[in-house]
Write a protein that holds these residues in place. Sequence first.
Motif, PDB file in Angstrom:
ATOM      1  N   LYS A  36       9.591  57.112  50.098  1.00  0.00           N
ATOM      2  CA  LYS A  36      11.022  57.427  50.063  1.00  0.00           C
ATOM      3  C   LYS A  36      11.869  56.279  50.604  1.00  0.00           C
ATOM      4  O   LYS A  36      12.870  55.886  49.991  1.00  0.00           O
ATOM      5  N   ASP A  37      11.473  55.734  51.748  1.00  0.00           N
ATOM      6  CA  ASP A  37      12.264  54.648  52.339  1.00  0.00           C
ATOM      7  C   ASP A  37      12.232  53.389  51.473  1.00  0.00           C
ATOM      8  O   ASP A  37      13.245  52.694  51.327  1.00  0.00           O
ATOM      9  N   MET A  38      11.064  53.101  50.896  1.00  0.00           N
ATOM     10  CA  MET A  38      10.946  51.919  50.056  1.00  0.00           C
ATOM     11  C   MET A  38      11.827  52.051  48.809  1.00  0.00           C
ATOM     12  O   MET A  38      12.502  51.099  48.396  1.00  0.00           O
ATOM     13  N   LEU A  39      11.832  53.252  48.203  1.00  0.00           N
ATOM     14  CA  LEU A  39      12.668  53.479  47.022  1.00  0.00           C
ATOM     15  C   LEU A  39      14.145  53.325  47.366  1.00  0.00           C
ATOM     16  O   LEU A  39      14.923  52.770  46.585  1.00  0.00           O
ATOM     17  N   ALA A  40      14.526  53.836  48.558  1.00  0.00           N
ATOM     18  CA  ALA A  40      15.932  53.715  48.968  1.00  0.00           C
ATOM     19  C   ALA A  40      16.320  52.256  49.151  1.00  0.00           C
ATOM     20  O   ALA A  40      17.416  51.829  48.768  1.00  0.00           O
ATOM     21  N   ARG A  41      15.412  51.460  49.742  1.00  0.00           N
ATOM     22  CA  ARG A  41      15.695  50.028  49.931  1.00  0.00           C
ATOM     23  C   ARG A  41      15.810  49.313  48.583  1.00  0.00           C
ATOM     24  O   ARG A  41      16.694  48.475  48.387  1.00  0.00           O
TER      25      ARG A  41
END
Length: 224
Positions: free
Chosen positions: A32-37
Amino acid sequence: MKKDSLPYVLGFMLAISAFFGTGVSLVHHSTKDMLARNEQMHRNRTIAHAFDLPVAGRDADAFAAAVEEHVRESRLPTDQRNWTVFERTTEAVETSETDRGDIGFIFQGQGVWDLIRGVIVLSPDLETVRNLRFLEHGETPGLGGRIEEDWFLEQFQGVRIAWDRPRDSRLIIGTALDPDAANRVDAITGATGTSQALMEMLNRDLHNFRQAFQDNQHTLETES
């Protein structure tokens, strides 16, 4: 327990569902965090290209720094829509009659297959298109998907918006009575639906944005 019995079949299905459901949930949570970045980097890169910003590098931090240094983002709420507005704060056009830099906003509308969203940048007087870039689209690769190719996007640079003409023909994508009209660009061969959809959403959003901007430009809410 017999493998063809109803309790066994139901239990097996529940176990399989729980196993794969848990796996999908774990993958979603861990990425999730990687996709947001990645999404934020794509947004910053699109804005940087739309405003032709100087970027000292090719990574996420470089694009974020360029946008932060050169572009101010604001919100322009109206009854119909909450516009996302961008204004270049450096290297304003010297010939402008205003103190503003180039103005951009996020346009959006339904394409042939899915939502199309992008950033269009205008001169401070809103008369000329400086640039156009896409944030997302779901058009057919090799056909409508060619809207993101450089040859198509570069056509919009310097296009004059014919504000004195009917709302649906201020920007023309495709054929026109005057092939050299200052407000016209070529459509994509074999992708008439995408070209028509893009023209309709641009003309609609240009009309609505100009009205909202001129009515409320002194009350833009600076995004924190």
